[in-house]
Write a protein that holds these residues in place. Structure first.
Motif, PDB file in Angstrom:
ATOM      1  N   ALA A   1       0.803  -1.222   0.000  1.00  0.00           N
ATOM      2  CA  ALA A   1       0.000   0.000   0.000  1.00  0.00           C
ATOM      3  C   ALA A   1       0.839   1.276   0.000  1.00  0.00           C
ATOM      4  N   PHE A   2       2.146   1.141   0.078  1.00  0.00           N
ATOM      5  CA  PHE A   2       3.005   2.321   0.213  1.00  0.00           C
ATOM      6  C   PHE A   2       3.187   3.017  -1.125  1.00  0.00           C
ATOM      7  N   GLN A   3       3.046   4.346  -1.109  1.00  0.00           N
ATOM      8  CA  GLN A   3       3.253   5.140  -2.321  1.00  0.00           C
ATOM      9  C   GLN A   3       3.709   6.538  -1.932  1.00  0.00           C
ATOM     10  N   VAL A   4       4.753   7.016  -2.567  1.00  0.00           N
ATOM     11  CA  VAL A   4       5.249   8.369  -2.331  1.00  0.00           C
ATOM     12  C   VAL A   4       4.672   9.288  -3.397  1.00  0.00           C
ATOM     13  N   VAL A   5       3.986  10.337  -2.949  1.00  0.00           N
ATOM     14  CA  VAL A   5       3.363  11.300  -3.860  1.00  0.00           C
ATOM     15  C   VAL A   5       3.750  12.695  -3.411  1.00  0.00           C
ATOM     16  N   ASP A   6       4.153  13.524  -4.341  1.00  0.00           N
ATOM     17  CA  ASP A   6       4.497  14.908  -4.026  1.00  0.00           C
ATOM     18  C   ASP A   6       3.215  15.708  -3.855  1.00  0.00           C
ATOM     19  N   SER A   7       2.900  16.053  -2.600  1.00  0.00           N
ATOM     20  CA  SER A   7       1.680  16.790  -2.300  1.00  0.00           C
ATOM     21  C   SER A   7       1.921  18.291  -2.182  1.00  0.00           C
ATOM     22  N   GLY A   8       3.164  18.720  -2.446  1.00  0.00           N
ATOM     23  CA  GLY A   8       3.486  20.132  -2.305  1.00  0.00           C
ATOM     24  C   GLY A   8       3.762  20.559  -0.885  1.00  0.00           C
ATOM     25  N   ASP A   9       3.942  19.586   0.029  1.00  0.00           N
ATOM     26  CA  ASP A   9       4.195  19.881   1.442  1.00  0.00           C
ATOM     27  C   ASP A   9       5.489  19.176   1.847  1.00  0.00           C
ATOM     28  N   PRO A  10       6.651  19.711   1.470  1.00  0.00           N
ATOM     29  CA  PRO A  10       7.911  18.996   1.653  1.00  0.00           C
ATOM     30  C   PRO A  10       8.390  18.935   3.094  1.00  0.00           C
ATOM     31  N   LEU A  11       9.271  17.999   3.343  1.00  0.00           N
ATOM     32  CA  LEU A  11       9.948  17.872   4.639  1.00  0.00           C
ATOM     33  C   LEU A  11      11.267  18.636   4.528  1.00  0.00           C
ATOM     34  N   ARG A  12      11.220  19.912   4.769  1.00  0.00           N
ATOM     35  CA  ARG A  12      12.350  20.790   4.450  1.00  0.00           C
ATOM     36  C   ARG A  12      13.555  20.568   5.361  1.00  0.00           C
ATOM     37  N   SER A  13      13.345  20.106   6.575  1.00  0.00           N
ATOM     38  CA  SER A  13      14.466  19.939   7.503  1.00  0.00           C
ATOM     39  C   SER A  13      15.072  18.535   7.458  1.00  0.00           C
ATOM     40  N   LEU A  14      14.490  17.629   6.666  1.00  0.00           N
ATOM     41  CA  LEU A  14      14.942  16.240   6.665  1.00  0.00           C
ATOM     42  C   LEU A  14      16.320  16.122   6.012  1.00  0.00           C
ATOM     43  N   GLU A  15      17.246  15.467   6.735  1.00  0.00           N
ATOM     44  CA  GLU A  15      18.612  15.271   6.257  1.00  0.00           C
ATOM     45  C   GLU A  15      18.890  13.827   5.851  1.00  0.00           C
ATOM     46  N   SER A  16      18.255  12.876   6.521  1.00  0.00           N
ATOM     47  CA  SER A  16      18.473  11.470   6.171  1.00  0.00           C
ATOM     48  C   SER A  16      17.144  10.731   6.184  1.00  0.00           C
ATOM     49  N   LEU A  17      17.027   9.760   5.274  1.00  0.00           N
ATOM     50  CA  LEU A  17      15.792   8.994   5.118  1.00  0.00           C
ATOM     51  C   LEU A  17      16.138   7.529   4.915  1.00  0.00           C
TER      52      LEU A  17
END
Length: 288
Positions: free
Chosen positions: A121-137
């Motif tokens: 069920a996992f899907q990455v979609v650009d919703s226009g609400d970024p994680l601006r402070s994220l450095e590692s994933l």
């Protein structure tokens, strides 16, 4: 609340018990874990918090402004169910299938580690609400299909370190130009994968992939290259020699000691692991 952690070792000789100096052998009272970055100044006992169920969730809501490192051990608690955590910087989450934009609620989140409980069920979609402070994933248990890798650069524009793990086929796309470290693990890779032209670190653990796929990944210039856990053929070894700039890790690659020695001779400027004085056949074995 006091937690007692005991091991299954027993003795009738009090002289060999641990922690005699603390007064209650073999027990020893420990303080809370230090923050990831600690300068010696006072910190909250709630700096690190674990959530196992909804009772823990209620307690988290009461101290949320003091939590910096949160581990959520159950996929029943999605990102949207977590309270506002204004100081949260590290989150480890056994996530059901939360999309990445769900974590934009945490303005200081720098490191996100997801273990997917519902990969299909996992899907990455650009919703226009970024994680601006994220450095590692880090994302583990990815589905064997296009899960939206192409949207990562827009959703996490400041990320410099990515780890992607799949149980079988690992689907990839183009990686952002700002990445400095990439870790990939799975059986094989698929998709229109494209790495930045230069990386500080590339870690590959690809159990059943082809020479062509691995060699394509090694077209980039890489300072520190780790192939431990990937079966390395002569073609892959040649590509590694062209790609690596400082170090190559060849533990558990299936290479023979003779092939490793030839590679070391052909590339005297590289730091080749395992070091000659330290390895034996089990270190090179793919099953080691």
């Amino acid at each position: 609340m006091v937690e007692v952690v005991c091991c299954g070792r027993f003795t009738a000789d009090d002289a060999v018990l641990y922690h005699a100096g603390e007064g209650w052998p073999p027990f020893h009272v420990l303080g809370p874990s230090h923050p990831v970055v600690h300068d010696g100044s006072p910190y909250s006992i709630h700096d690190r918090f674990e959530c196992w169920d909804r009772v823990d969730l209620e307690q988290l809501a009461a101290v949320g402004d003091r939590v910096r490192f949160l581990t959520v051990w159950t996929p029943e608690l999605g990102a949207e169910s977590l309270p506002p955590l204004t100081g949260l910087t590290i989150l480890e989450h056994d996530a059901f299938a939360d999309g990445l934009p769900a974590y934009s609620r945490f303005p200081k989140l720098s490191h996100l580690r997801l273990r997917l409980a519902a990969a299909d069920a996992f899907q990455v979609v650009d919703s226009g609400d970024p994680l601006r402070s994220l450095e590692s994933l880090t994302i583990s248990n990815l589905p064997a299909r296009d899960w939206g890798h192409a949207a990562l650069a827009a959703i996490a524009p400041a990320v410099t370190r990515v780890e992607l793990h799949a149980a079988g086929r690992l689907w990839l796309g183009a990686f952002g130009a700002g990445l400095r470290s990439i870790t990939l693990s799975g059986d094989t890779i698929d998709g229109p994968v494209e790495l930045p032209p230069h990386l500080e670190r590339l870690n590959l653990r690809l159990r059943e992939t082809t020479d062509r796929d691995v060699s394509a990944l090694l077209e980039a210039e890489i300072d520190y290259l780790t192939l431990s856990g990937t079966t390395v053929t002569e073609a892959i070894l040649a590509a590694a020699g062209r790609s690596a700039r400082r170090q190559v890790d060849l533990f558990r690659t299936g290479l023979s000691p003779e092939a490793l020695a030839r590679f070391r001779t052909d590339h005297p400027a590289l730091d080749v692991l395992p070091w000659e004085a330290q390895y034996d056949a089990t270190m090179l074995s793919a099953d080691g």
